[in-house]
Design a protein around this motif. Structure first.
Motif, PDB file in Angstrom:
ATOM      1  N   PRO A 136     -13.251 -44.385  20.502  1.00  0.00           N
ATOM      2  CA  PRO A 136     -14.420 -43.973  20.571  1.00  0.00           C
ATOM      3  C   PRO A 136     -15.644 -44.547  21.463  1.00  0.00           C
ATOM      4  O   PRO A 136     -16.392 -43.887  22.217  1.00  0.00           O
ATOM      5  CB  PRO A 136     -15.117 -43.580  19.176  1.00  0.00           C
ATOM      6  CG  PRO A 136     -13.673 -43.676  18.503  1.00  0.00           C
ATOM      7  CD  PRO A 136     -12.767 -44.546  19.198  1.00  0.00           C
ATOM      8  N   PRO A 137     -15.800 -45.865  21.326  1.00  0.00           N
ATOM      9  CA  PRO A 137     -16.679 -46.485  22.020  1.00  0.00           C
ATOM     10  C   PRO A 137     -16.532 -46.645  23.381  1.00  0.00           C
ATOM     11  O   PRO A 137     -17.497 -46.546  24.392  1.00  0.00           O
ATOM     12  CB  PRO A 137     -16.460 -48.297  21.357  1.00  0.00           C
ATOM     13  CG  PRO A 137     -15.970 -48.224  20.181  1.00  0.00           C
ATOM     14  CD  PRO A 137     -15.257 -46.766  20.009  1.00  0.00           C
ATOM     15  N   TYR A 138     -15.243 -46.756  24.027  1.00  0.00           N
ATOM     16  CA  TYR A 138     -14.921 -46.526  25.267  1.00  0.00           C
ATOM     17  C   TYR A 138     -15.339 -45.339  25.833  1.00  0.00           C
ATOM     18  O   TYR A 138     -16.021 -45.152  27.059  1.00  0.00           O
ATOM     19  CB  TYR A 138     -13.519 -46.688  25.444  1.00  0.00           C
ATOM     20  CG  TYR A 138     -13.059 -46.657  27.128  1.00  0.00           C
ATOM     21  CD1 TYR A 138     -13.447 -47.650  28.144  1.00  0.00           C
ATOM     22  CD2 TYR A 138     -12.331 -45.351  27.605  1.00  0.00           C
ATOM     23  CE1 TYR A 138     -12.914 -47.301  29.403  1.00  0.00           C
ATOM     24  CE2 TYR A 138     -12.036 -45.260  28.763  1.00  0.00           C
ATOM     25  CZ  TYR A 138     -12.498 -46.242  29.663  1.00  0.00           C
ATOM     26  OH  TYR A 138     -12.031 -46.119  31.084  1.00  0.00           O
ATOM     27  N   VAL A 139     -14.961 -44.298  25.148  1.00  0.00           N
ATOM     28  CA  VAL A 139     -15.364 -42.773  25.838  1.00  0.00           C
ATOM     29  C   VAL A 139     -17.038 -42.720  25.784  1.00  0.00           C
ATOM     30  O   VAL A 139     -17.493 -42.170  26.869  1.00  0.00           O
ATOM     31  CB  VAL A 139     -14.857 -41.688  24.670  1.00  0.00           C
ATOM     32  CG1 VAL A 139     -15.249 -40.240  25.081  1.00  0.00           C
ATOM     33  CG2 VAL A 139     -13.329 -41.792  24.924  1.00  0.00           C
ATOM     34  N   ALA A 140     -17.657 -43.281  24.706  1.00  0.00           N
ATOM     35  CA  ALA A 140     -19.058 -43.330  24.600  1.00  0.00           C
ATOM     36  C   ALA A 140     -19.838 -44.166  25.921  1.00  0.00           C
ATOM     37  O   ALA A 140     -20.740 -43.650  26.697  1.00  0.00           O
ATOM     38  CB  ALA A 140     -19.551 -43.773  23.446  1.00  0.00           C
ATOM     39  N   ARG A 141     -19.173 -45.086  26.029  1.00  0.00           N
ATOM     40  CA  ARG A 141     -19.721 -46.130  27.425  1.00  0.00           C
ATOM     41  C   ARG A 141     -19.541 -45.187  28.588  1.00  0.00           C
ATOM     42  O   ARG A 141     -20.294 -45.220  29.332  1.00  0.00           O
ATOM     43  CB  ARG A 141     -18.905 -47.366  27.407  1.00  0.00           C
ATOM     44  CG  ARG A 141     -19.563 -48.173  26.564  1.00  0.00           C
ATOM     45  CD  ARG A 141     -18.926 -49.712  26.767  1.00  0.00           C
ATOM     46  NE  ARG A 141     -17.563 -49.918  26.966  1.00  0.00           N
ATOM     47  CZ  ARG A 141     -16.736 -49.866  25.929  1.00  0.00           C
ATOM     48  NH1 ARG A 141     -17.055 -49.908  24.637  1.00  0.00           N
ATOM     49  NH2 ARG A 141     -15.521 -50.210  26.046  1.00  0.00           N
ATOM     50  N   ARG A 142     -18.454 -44.614  28.782  1.00  0.00           N
ATOM     51  CA  ARG A 142     -18.172 -43.819  29.924  1.00  0.00           C
ATOM     52  C   ARG A 142     -18.936 -42.675  30.069  1.00  0.00           C
ATOM     53  O   ARG A 142     -19.487 -42.560  31.219  1.00  0.00           O
ATOM     54  CB  ARG A 142     -16.823 -43.542  30.077  1.00  0.00           C
ATOM     55  CG  ARG A 142     -15.636 -44.480  30.262  1.00  0.00           C
ATOM     56  CD  ARG A 142     -15.646 -45.304  31.755  1.00  0.00           C
ATOM     57  NE  ARG A 142     -15.929 -44.407  32.702  1.00  0.00           N
ATOM     58  CZ  ARG A 142     -14.995 -43.986  33.536  1.00  0.00           C
ATOM     59  NH1 ARG A 142     -13.635 -44.141  33.209  1.00  0.00           N
ATOM     60  NH2 ARG A 142     -15.187 -42.859  34.549  1.00  0.00           N
ATOM     61  N   GLY A 143     -19.399 -41.937  28.889  1.00  0.00           N
ATOM     62  CA  GLY A 143     -20.107 -40.775  29.172  1.00  0.00           C
ATOM     63  C   GLY A 143     -21.663 -41.200  29.293  1.00  0.00           C
ATOM     64  O   GLY A 143     -22.200 -40.469  30.185  1.00  0.00           O
ATOM     65  N   VAL A 144     -22.136 -42.191  28.548  1.00  0.00           N
ATOM     66  CA  VAL A 144     -23.449 -42.687  28.851  1.00  0.00           C
ATOM     67  C   VAL A 144     -23.612 -43.188  30.368  1.00  0.00           C
ATOM     68  O   VAL A 144     -24.795 -42.709  30.948  1.00  0.00           O
ATOM     69  CB  VAL A 144     -23.708 -43.717  27.823  1.00  0.00           C
ATOM     70  CG1 VAL A 144     -25.062 -44.381  28.083  1.00  0.00           C
ATOM     71  CG2 VAL A 144     -23.888 -43.127  26.534  1.00  0.00           C
ATOM     72  N   ARG A 145     -22.686 -43.737  30.887  1.00  0.00           N
ATOM     73  CA  ARG A 145     -22.799 -44.429  32.018  1.00  0.00           C
ATOM     74  C   ARG A 145     -22.823 -43.248  33.188  1.00  0.00           C
ATOM     75  O   ARG A 145     -23.560 -43.167  34.222  1.00  0.00           O
ATOM     76  CB  ARG A 145     -21.591 -45.405  32.558  1.00  0.00           C
ATOM     77  CG  ARG A 145     -21.804 -46.117  33.951  1.00  0.00           C
ATOM     78  CD  ARG A 145     -20.432 -46.868  34.235  1.00  0.00           C
ATOM     79  NE  ARG A 145     -20.244 -47.690  33.129  1.00  0.00           N
ATOM     80  CZ  ARG A 145     -18.684 -48.014  32.800  1.00  0.00           C
ATOM     81  NH1 ARG A 145     -17.993 -47.551  33.423  1.00  0.00           N
ATOM     82  NH2 ARG A 145     -18.637 -48.892  31.833  1.00  0.00           N
ATOM     83  N   ALA A 146     -21.777 -42.233  32.802  1.00  0.00           N
ATOM     84  CA  ALA A 146     -21.954 -41.110  33.749  1.00  0.00           C
ATOM     85  C   ALA A 146     -23.190 -40.190  33.935  1.00  0.00           C
ATOM     86  O   ALA A 146     -23.787 -39.973  34.716  1.00  0.00           O
ATOM     87  CB  ALA A 146     -20.751 -39.979  33.618  1.00  0.00           C
ATOM     88  N   MET A 147     -23.741 -40.120  32.692  1.00  0.00           N
ATOM     89  CA  MET A 147     -24.938 -39.523  32.521  1.00  0.00           C
ATOM     90  C   MET A 147     -26.014 -40.292  33.178  1.00  0.00           C
ATOM     91  O   MET A 147     -26.795 -39.589  33.990  1.00  0.00           O
ATOM     92  CB  MET A 147     -25.305 -39.371  31.016  1.00  0.00           C
ATOM     93  CG  MET A 147     -26.884 -38.653  30.771  1.00  0.00           C
ATOM     94  SD  MET A 147     -27.389 -38.914  28.957  1.00  0.00           S
ATOM     95  CE  MET A 147     -27.599 -40.548  28.859  1.00  0.00           C
ATOM     96  N   LEU A 148     -26.113 -41.754  33.061  1.00  0.00           N
ATOM     97  CA  LEU A 148     -27.418 -42.706  33.737  1.00  0.00           C
ATOM     98  C   LEU A 148     -26.973 -42.429  35.277  1.00  0.00           C
ATOM     99  O   LEU A 148     -27.990 -42.478  35.822  1.00  0.00           O
ATOM    100  CB  LEU A 148     -27.105 -43.599  33.313  1.00  0.00           C
ATOM    101  CG  LEU A 148     -27.736 -44.004  31.636  1.00  0.00           C
ATOM    102  CD1 LEU A 148     -27.412 -45.349  31.219  1.00  0.00           C
ATOM    103  CD2 LEU A 148     -29.015 -43.539  31.452  1.00  0.00           C
ATOM    104  N   LEU A 149     -25.790 -42.248  35.792  1.00  0.00           N
ATOM    105  CA  LEU A 149     -25.670 -42.190  37.051  1.00  0.00           C
ATOM    106  C   LEU A 149     -25.824 -40.845  37.511  1.00  0.00           C
ATOM    107  O   LEU A 149     -25.953 -40.516  38.883  1.00  0.00           O
ATOM    108  CB  LEU A 149     -24.181 -42.653  37.555  1.00  0.00           C
ATOM    109  CG  LEU A 149     -23.932 -44.002  37.154  1.00  0.00           C
ATOM    110  CD1 LEU A 149     -22.432 -44.354  37.350  1.00  0.00           C
ATOM    111  CD2 LEU A 149     -24.848 -45.061  37.888  1.00  0.00           C
ATOM    112  N   GLY A 150     -26.030 -39.841  36.699  1.00  0.00           N
ATOM    113  CA  GLY A 150     -26.526 -38.458  37.136  1.00  0.00           C
ATOM    114  C   GLY A 150     -25.055 -37.670  37.638  1.00  0.00           C
ATOM    115  O   GLY A 150     -25.150 -36.798  38.053  1.00  0.00           O
ATOM    116  N   SER A 151     -23.926 -38.100  36.988  1.00  0.00           N
ATOM    117  CA  SER A 151     -22.577 -37.303  37.465  1.00  0.00           C
ATOM    118  C   SER A 151     -22.431 -36.107  36.792  1.00  0.00           C
ATOM    119  O   SER A 151     -23.193 -35.804  35.502  1.00  0.00           O
ATOM    120  CB  SER A 151     -21.385 -38.176  36.867  1.00  0.00           C
ATOM    121  OG  SER A 151     -21.498 -39.602  37.368  1.00  0.00           O
ATOM    122  N   MET A 152     -21.996 -35.230  37.112  1.00  0.00           N
ATOM    123  CA  MET A 152     -21.971 -33.758  36.569  1.00  0.00           C
ATOM    124  C   MET A 152     -20.892 -33.630  35.584  1.00  0.00           C
ATOM    125  O   MET A 152     -21.051 -32.810  34.563  1.00  0.00           O
ATOM    126  CB  MET A 152     -21.830 -32.886  37.699  1.00  0.00           C
ATOM    127  CG  MET A 152     -22.991 -32.544  38.677  1.00  0.00           C
ATOM    128  SD  MET A 152     -22.705 -31.200  39.927  1.00  0.00           S
ATOM    129  CE  MET A 152     -22.427 -29.877  38.996  1.00  0.00           C
TER     130      MET A 152
END
Length: 126
Positions: free
Chosen positions: A68-84
Protein backbone atom coordinates in the motif's frame (compact mmCIF):
# COMPACT_ATOMS: atom_id res chain seq x y z
CA UNK A 1 -9.58 -6.31 -20.06
CA UNK A 2 -12.49 -8.38 -18.96
CA UNK A 3 -12.15 -11.87 -17.63
CA UNK A 4 -14.38 -14.79 -16.73
CA UNK A 5 -15.29 -14.77 -13.02
CA UNK A 6 -14.17 -11.13 -12.68
CA UNK A 7 -16.26 -9.54 -15.44
CA UNK A 8 -18.14 -7.17 -13.12
CA UNK A 9 -14.91 -6.11 -11.41
CA UNK A 10 -13.21 -5.53 -14.78
CA UNK A 11 -16.19 -3.51 -15.99
CA UNK A 12 -16.07 -1.24 -12.94
CA UNK A 13 -12.34 -0.64 -13.50
CA UNK A 14 -13.04 0.27 -17.14
CA UNK A 15 -15.78 2.65 -15.98
CA UNK A 16 -13.50 4.25 -13.39
CA UNK A 17 -10.81 4.87 -16.01
CA UNK A 18 -13.31 6.27 -18.52
CA UNK A 19 -14.88 8.53 -15.88
CA UNK A 20 -11.51 9.82 -14.65
CA UNK A 21 -10.21 10.56 -18.15
CA UNK A 22 -13.47 12.28 -19.15
CA UNK A 23 -13.70 14.32 -15.94
CA UNK A 24 -10.04 15.24 -16.24
CA UNK A 25 -10.66 16.79 -19.64
CA UNK A 26 -13.86 18.53 -18.48
CA UNK A 27 -12.22 19.99 -15.37
CA UNK A 28 -9.05 21.11 -17.17
CA UNK A 29 -10.47 24.57 -17.91
CA UNK A 30 -10.97 25.14 -14.16
CA UNK A 31 -7.41 24.17 -13.29
CA UNK A 32 -8.53 20.92 -11.68
CA UNK A 33 -6.58 17.78 -12.43
CA UNK A 34 -7.85 14.21 -12.21
CA UNK A 35 -5.51 11.25 -11.88
CA UNK A 36 -6.76 7.70 -12.32
CA UNK A 37 -4.84 5.28 -10.10
CA UNK A 38 -4.96 1.68 -11.37
CA UNK A 39 -3.10 -0.15 -8.59
CA UNK A 40 -3.33 -3.79 -9.62
CA UNK A 41 -2.83 -6.31 -6.82
CA UNK A 42 -2.13 -4.62 -3.48
CA UNK A 43 -0.73 -6.80 -0.72
CA UNK A 44 -2.16 -6.68 2.76
CA UNK A 45 -5.55 -5.39 1.62
CA UNK A 46 -8.87 -7.10 2.24
CA UNK A 47 -9.58 -7.33 -1.48
CA UNK A 48 -8.32 -10.91 -1.91
CA UNK A 49 -10.55 -12.30 0.81
CA UNK A 50 -13.63 -10.16 0.09
CA UNK A 51 -13.46 -11.02 -3.62
CA UNK A 52 -12.86 -14.73 -2.99
CA UNK A 53 -9.56 -14.59 -4.89
CA UNK A 54 -7.25 -15.55 -1.99
CA UNK A 55 -5.79 -18.44 -3.99
CA UNK A 56 -5.58 -16.55 -7.30
CA UNK A 57 -2.33 -16.48 -9.23
CA UNK A 58 -2.10 -12.67 -9.03
CA UNK A 59 -1.45 -12.95 -5.26
CA UNK A 60 1.14 -15.71 -5.67
CA UNK A 61 3.49 -14.22 -8.30
CA UNK A 62 6.61 -12.90 -6.52
CA UNK A 63 6.91 -9.11 -6.60
CA UNK A 64 3.53 -8.63 -8.32
CA UNK A 65 1.31 -7.59 -5.40
CA UNK A 66 2.58 -4.18 -4.31
CA UNK A 67 2.57 -2.68 -0.85
CA UNK A 68 0.00 0.00 0.00
CA UNK A 69 2.72 2.61 0.75
CA UNK A 70 4.34 2.02 -2.67
CA UNK A 71 1.00 2.34 -4.47
CA UNK A 72 0.16 5.50 -2.50
CA UNK A 73 3.55 7.10 -3.26
CA UNK A 74 3.17 6.39 -6.97
CA UNK A 75 -0.39 7.74 -6.97
CA UNK A 76 0.49 10.95 -5.15
CA UNK A 77 3.57 11.52 -7.34
CA UNK A 78 1.49 11.04 -10.50
CA UNK A 79 -1.15 13.43 -9.20
CA UNK A 80 1.44 16.09 -8.36
CA UNK A 81 2.96 15.70 -11.84
CA UNK A 82 -0.46 16.11 -13.45
CA UNK A 83 -0.57 12.62 -14.93
CA UNK A 84 -3.96 11.48 -16.17
CA UNK A 85 -3.39 7.86 -15.15
CA UNK A 86 -0.84 5.76 -13.30
CA UNK A 87 -0.17 2.02 -13.18
CA UNK A 88 2.20 1.42 -10.24
CA UNK A 89 4.84 -1.25 -10.75
CA UNK A 90 6.51 -2.37 -13.96
CA UNK A 91 4.57 -5.68 -14.21
CA UNK A 92 1.28 -3.82 -13.76
CA UNK A 93 2.22 -1.25 -16.42
CA UNK A 94 3.30 -3.96 -18.88
CA UNK A 95 0.11 -5.91 -18.27
CA UNK A 96 -2.13 -2.84 -18.72
CA UNK A 97 -0.33 -0.84 -21.40
CA UNK A 98 2.03 -3.07 -23.39
CA UNK A 99 0.49 -6.55 -23.64
CA UNK A 100 -2.84 -5.30 -25.09
CA UNK A 101 -0.86 -3.76 -27.97
CA UNK A 102 0.81 -7.04 -28.93
CA UNK A 103 -1.63 -9.77 -27.87
CA UNK A 104 -5.07 -10.49 -29.34
CA UNK A 105 -8.01 -9.52 -27.11
CA UNK A 106 -9.07 -13.15 -26.71
CA UNK A 107 -5.63 -14.06 -25.40
CA UNK A 108 -5.67 -11.11 -22.96
CA UNK A 109 -9.02 -12.39 -21.65
CA UNK A 110 -7.44 -15.79 -21.03
CA UNK A 111 -4.49 -14.13 -19.25
CA UNK A 112 -6.88 -12.18 -16.99
CA UNK A 113 -8.84 -15.36 -16.27
CA UNK A 114 -5.61 -17.18 -15.38
CA UNK A 115 -4.43 -14.42 -13.05
CA UNK A 116 -7.73 -14.24 -11.15
CA UNK A 117 -8.34 -17.96 -10.76
CA UNK A 118 -6.96 -20.21 -8.05
CA UNK A 119 -3.58 -21.78 -8.60
CA UNK A 120 -4.20 -25.53 -8.73
CA UNK A 121 -1.65 -28.24 -9.33
CA UNK A 122 -2.49 -31.97 -9.42
CA UNK A 123 -0.74 -32.59 -6.10
CA UNK A 124 -2.60 -29.80 -4.28
CA UNK A 125 -5.68 -30.70 -2.20
CA UNK A 126 -8.96 -29.17 -3.35
Amino acid sequence: NGGPNVATYAATKAFERSLALGMGKEMERYGVGVTCLMPGAVSGSAFASTSNTDDALCWKVPFYPMSPPYVARRGVRAMLLGSMEVYPGVPNWIFAKVLPLVLPQRFMTIVVETFFNPVRFPWMPK
